[in-house]
Structures are given as C-alpha cells and as structure tokens.
Scaffold this motif. Structure first.
Motif, PDB file in Angstrom:
ATOM      1  N   ALA A   1       0.834  -1.212   0.000  1.00  0.00           N
ATOM      2  CA  ALA A   1       0.000   0.000   0.000  1.00  0.00           C
ATOM      3  C   ALA A   1       0.865   1.257   0.000  1.00  0.00           C
ATOM      4  O   ALA A   1       0.551   2.239  -0.687  1.00  0.00           O
ATOM      5  CB  ALA A   1      -0.932  -0.010   1.205  1.00  0.00           C
ATOM      6  N   ASP A   2       1.970   1.228   0.749  1.00  0.00           N
ATOM      7  CA  ASP A   2       2.878   2.377   0.782  1.00  0.00           C
ATOM      8  C   ASP A   2       3.497   2.607  -0.588  1.00  0.00           C
ATOM      9  O   ASP A   2       3.609   3.752  -1.051  1.00  0.00           O
ATOM     10  CB  ASP A   2       3.987   2.155   1.812  1.00  0.00           C
ATOM     11  N   ARG A   3       3.915   1.515  -1.234  1.00  0.00           N
ATOM     12  CA  ARG A   3       4.552   1.651  -2.545  1.00  0.00           C
ATOM     13  C   ARG A   3       3.564   2.170  -3.586  1.00  0.00           C
ATOM     14  O   ARG A   3       3.906   3.019  -4.413  1.00  0.00           O
ATOM     15  CB  ARG A   3       5.148   0.304  -2.975  1.00  0.00           C
ATOM     16  N   VAL A   4       2.348   1.661  -3.553  1.00  0.00           N
ATOM     17  CA  VAL A   4       1.333   2.153  -4.478  1.00  0.00           C
ATOM     18  C   VAL A   4       1.020   3.620  -4.197  1.00  0.00           C
ATOM     19  O   VAL A   4       0.887   4.431  -5.114  1.00  0.00           O
ATOM     20  CB  VAL A   4       0.051   1.294  -4.398  1.00  0.00           C
ATOM     21  N   GLY A   5       0.934   3.961  -2.915  1.00  0.00           N
ATOM     22  CA  GLY A   5       0.685   5.355  -2.550  1.00  0.00           C
ATOM     23  C   GLY A   5       1.776   6.284  -3.048  1.00  0.00           C
ATOM     24  O   GLY A   5       1.501   7.390  -3.531  1.00  0.00           O
ATOM     25  N   GLU A   6       3.014   5.835  -2.955  1.00  0.00           N
ATOM     26  CA  GLU A   6       4.146   6.616  -3.436  1.00  0.00           C
ATOM     27  C   GLU A   6       4.036   6.844  -4.944  1.00  0.00           C
ATOM     28  O   GLU A   6       4.281   7.957  -5.448  1.00  0.00           O
ATOM     29  CB  GLU A   6       5.445   5.885  -3.086  1.00  0.00           C
ATOM     30  N   LEU A   7       3.658   5.807  -5.667  1.00  0.00           N
ATOM     31  CA  LEU A   7       3.466   5.939  -7.109  1.00  0.00           C
ATOM     32  C   LEU A   7       2.344   6.910  -7.455  1.00  0.00           C
ATOM     33  O   LEU A   7       2.478   7.750  -8.348  1.00  0.00           O
ATOM     34  CB  LEU A   7       3.156   4.568  -7.728  1.00  0.00           C
ATOM     35  N   LEU A   8       1.239   6.795  -6.741  1.00  0.00           N
ATOM     36  CA  LEU A   8       0.106   7.675  -7.022  1.00  0.00           C
ATOM     37  C   LEU A   8       0.431   9.119  -6.671  1.00  0.00           C
ATOM     38  O   LEU A   8      -0.045  10.042  -7.351  1.00  0.00           O
ATOM     39  CB  LEU A   8      -1.128   7.190  -6.259  1.00  0.00           C
TER      40      LEU A   8
ATOM     41  N   ARG B   1     -10.297   6.657  -3.928  1.00  0.00           N
ATOM     42  CA  ARG B   1     -11.204   6.059  -2.954  1.00  0.00           C
ATOM     43  C   ARG B   1     -11.655   4.656  -3.326  1.00  0.00           C
ATOM     44  O   ARG B   1     -11.935   3.845  -2.454  1.00  0.00           O
ATOM     45  CB  ARG B   1     -12.424   6.976  -2.765  1.00  0.00           C
ATOM     46  N   GLY B   2     -11.738   4.364  -4.607  1.00  0.00           N
ATOM     47  CA  GLY B   2     -12.179   3.032  -5.005  1.00  0.00           C
ATOM     48  C   GLY B   2     -11.056   2.022  -5.116  1.00  0.00           C
ATOM     49  O   GLY B   2     -11.278   0.872  -5.506  1.00  0.00           O
ATOM     50  N   LEU B   3      -9.838   2.442  -4.787  1.00  0.00           N
ATOM     51  CA  LEU B   3      -8.672   1.565  -4.946  1.00  0.00           C
ATOM     52  C   LEU B   3      -8.475   0.694  -3.714  1.00  0.00           C
ATOM     53  O   LEU B   3      -8.514   1.161  -2.582  1.00  0.00           O
ATOM     54  CB  LEU B   3      -7.418   2.410  -5.170  1.00  0.00           C
ATOM     55  N   ARG B   4      -8.242  -0.582  -3.957  1.00  0.00           N
ATOM     56  CA  ARG B   4      -7.893  -1.504  -2.874  1.00  0.00           C
ATOM     57  C   ARG B   4      -6.605  -2.214  -3.247  1.00  0.00           C
ATOM     58  O   ARG B   4      -6.494  -2.799  -4.339  1.00  0.00           O
ATOM     59  CB  ARG B   4      -9.006  -2.533  -2.673  1.00  0.00           C
TER      60      ARG B   4
END
Length: 355
Positions: A4-11, A22-25
């Motif tokens: 989740a942290d890595r995806v958040g960093e990308l986003l 909001r719809g991302l899991r």
C-alpha cells in the motif's frame, strides 16, 4: 514499505488526487506463488470481486543470465494469473504483451498470433510463450481476451517524466558514463588514459570521443511515449470489448544516426558516429568501442530493427479517437534525457524536486 505504501508513493508521483483513490484496494501478493501469494481469506474475496483482469506484470530483462527469473515471472507467474482467472467470475482478460513477440523476422508483422520460433532474447521468447498460454486458457474458459503489443516505451513526450530508464535511455547513459570516466581522467589525473584512447576536451568545451557504432543503414528503433501508450491502451480497451490483438506502435522509426545526432547536440560530444560493418573490417574496434558494444549488446537488435508492425486493427480505433503517436524529435529527446539525469536515472525518482 508495504504494498500500500509503494502504491501510494506511485500515485503521489502521478499526482492523483485523494478523491480519485477512494475506489482503490491494494492486495499484497506475489504472482510467482500459487494463489498469487494472497492470504486464503483475502484470496477468496478477491476472486469473487474480480470481473476483469489487466495483467501487466513482467520481467523485461533481456539477459540470458537471468533466464530463470524471466521464465519464473513471464511464464510461471502468468500461469498463476490464468489459474486465478479460470477459478473466479472474471469475464475478460487484458494481457500486456509486446510487439517483439514477432521474434527474428523481417518485414511485416501483423496483429495476429505470432508464429516465431527464434528470438533475440529470453524476454521476446517468454512473452511469445505467454501469448500462446493466454490464448489457450481464455479459449478453454470462455473468457474474452485482448492482447496489447507496445513497441519500445519511453517517457512522457510532453514532460519527459518516466518511471523506467532502460531501452532508449541505456545506450545514452552508457555513453555518458564513459564520457565522465575519461573527463575525470583528464581533469584529475593528467589525462594519460584518455589520450591513449583518443578522448580529449576541445577548446569549446565539447568532448571528443572516438566511438563508432555499427549501422546497417536500414530500419530503426520503434519508439512510443508513455502518454501515447496510455491513451491508446484505454481507447482499445473501451472501443474493442470483443477483444483482439492490437499493436501500439509508432508508424515510423528513429534511426541510429538521429539518436547519435541528438546525443551529440545535447551532451556536447564529437567523434561519435555511425558506420557500416565494412569499416570495422578495415579498422578493428578500439578498446572504447569494444567496451561500449559489450554494455549495449542486448539493445543492438532494436536500434536497426526492420520489423514492421501492422496496425490494421488498432489503427482505425486510434484514428477515430484522434490518438496519434508523436515522432521522436530532438525536443522530446531533450525533455526525456534531462528528466532522466535530474532523477539520477531512477535513483532520485521519488525525492521531492530531486533535492
């Protein structure tokens, strides 16, 4: 950090607003493991909730030394994804392939099942195998299938931003690496090694490097910017619900001579030039040329590529949407290479303002 942290960093890097997330899991997993390495309870839940699958996970290494790793990801990992697709309620499989499943062939490469049996590297080979696996599995399971085949993807044509710095970046980075080595020798050690190889700093501050690169005078590298690729992918996904095989490619190629010219202009180089194979027979490669060729050997087949990727299926859809692949101009080259350098070729990618 966590998935989740890595995806958040990308986003964050993409600048995606909180409302759009909001719809991302995010479900941590590992495609090389059975059940994608997902905890059993979460796996059953994801299986129930998935109706379309977009499979983009691949190893893009060309190295034969990494064959086991590439096969584990591109063949074994794909097999696990297909197991997941068959076990759940998904109705369509979107498979990210590559135009280079065409393998060692000349001329026209249509948007059809590739029949090649010889390849330039393990990446092409495993992606070809993967396409055949996907086609068979989806046919047997009654799943819709869309196969996307991009050519060589580079950074954003408008901003230069990129997450990866391989392919067209790597030969440029290698030349700059060698340039820096010999410039340091000149400035810090008297320049003996540079003089031996013929490297010198000219009066105008440019650097002369005696580096010949072999050119057949035919073909070139087929380059698509990531912004065009993304637009094309979404258009094909939306406009072709029945599926199919689609090339996402440039209608033209960029020749080695242009890449050399762009590099020399931006980085103030002289002495780098393209030449025919016959010239090396008359005057063998010097030590610098041998070293450079060793570094970039994996990319050589793509620099003078004579494969022509057909767009009979993708072309009408992209034309309808007004989606056109830009030519790889000097201005685009400058934007992409300047960003790559600012980002430390990836080492400073997520540092704010590269500070």
């Amino acid at each position: 950090g966590s998935a989740a942290d890595r995806v958040g960093e990308l986003l964050d890097w993409f600048g995606l607003a909180a409302a759009a997330r909001r719809g991302l899991r995010v479900v941590p997993g590992d495609i090389t493991q059975p059940n994608l390495g997902i905890e059993p309870g979460a796996f059953r839940e994801v299986l129930r909730e998935t109706d379309e699958i977009i499979h983009c996970a691949s190893s893009t290494s060309f190295s034969e030394r990494k064959r086991d790793e590439v096969e584990t990801t591109n063949v074994g990992g794909l097999a696990h994804i297909l197991d997941f697709a068959r076990a759940g309620r998904a109705y369509h499989f979107h498979h990210m392939s590559t135009a280079f499943v065409a393998g060692k062939t000349d001329g026209a490469c249509p948007e059809e099942v590739a029949t090649a049996r010889e390849f330039f590297n393990v990446y092409e080979e495993t992606k070809n195998t993967g396409e055949r696996m996907v086609a068979a599995a989806c046919r047997e399971a009654g799943l819709g299938l869309t196969v996307y085949r991009p050519s060589v993807v580079y950074g954003d044509s408008r901003t230069g931003r990129s997450l990866l710095f391989n392919a067209v970046y790597y030969p440029v980075r290698t030349a700059l690496f060698l340039k820096d080595i010999y410039e340091r020798d000149i400035r810090e050690r008297g320049g003996r090694k540079a003089a031996e190889i013929g490297v010198r700093i000219e009066a105008d501050g440019s650097t002369h490097i005696p580096l010949r690169l072999e050119s057949t005078g035919r073909g070139g590298i087929n380059l698509v910017p990531v912004d065009y690729f993304t637009d094309a992918f979404l258009a094909l996904m939306e406009e072709a619900p029945e599926g199919g095989i689609f090339h996402i490619v440039n209608r033209g190629t960029t020749c080695l001579e242009d890449l050399i010219d762009y590099s020399c202009r931006l980085f103030r180089l002289t002495g780098v030039r393209a030449c025919a194979r016959e010239e090396f027979e008359a005057e063998p490669r010097n030590a610098l040329e041998l070293l450079y060729d060793h570094y970039v050997e994996a990319y050589t087949p793509y620099m003078g590529d004579i494969r022509v990727f057909g767009t009979a299926k993708s072309g009408p859809i992209l034309n309808k949407r007004g989606i056109v692949c830009p030519e790889f101009t000097y201005d685009i080259f400058v934007r992409c290479m300047n960003y790559a350098i600012e980002a430390g070729w990836g080492s400073r990618l997520f540092q704010s303002q590269f500070d």
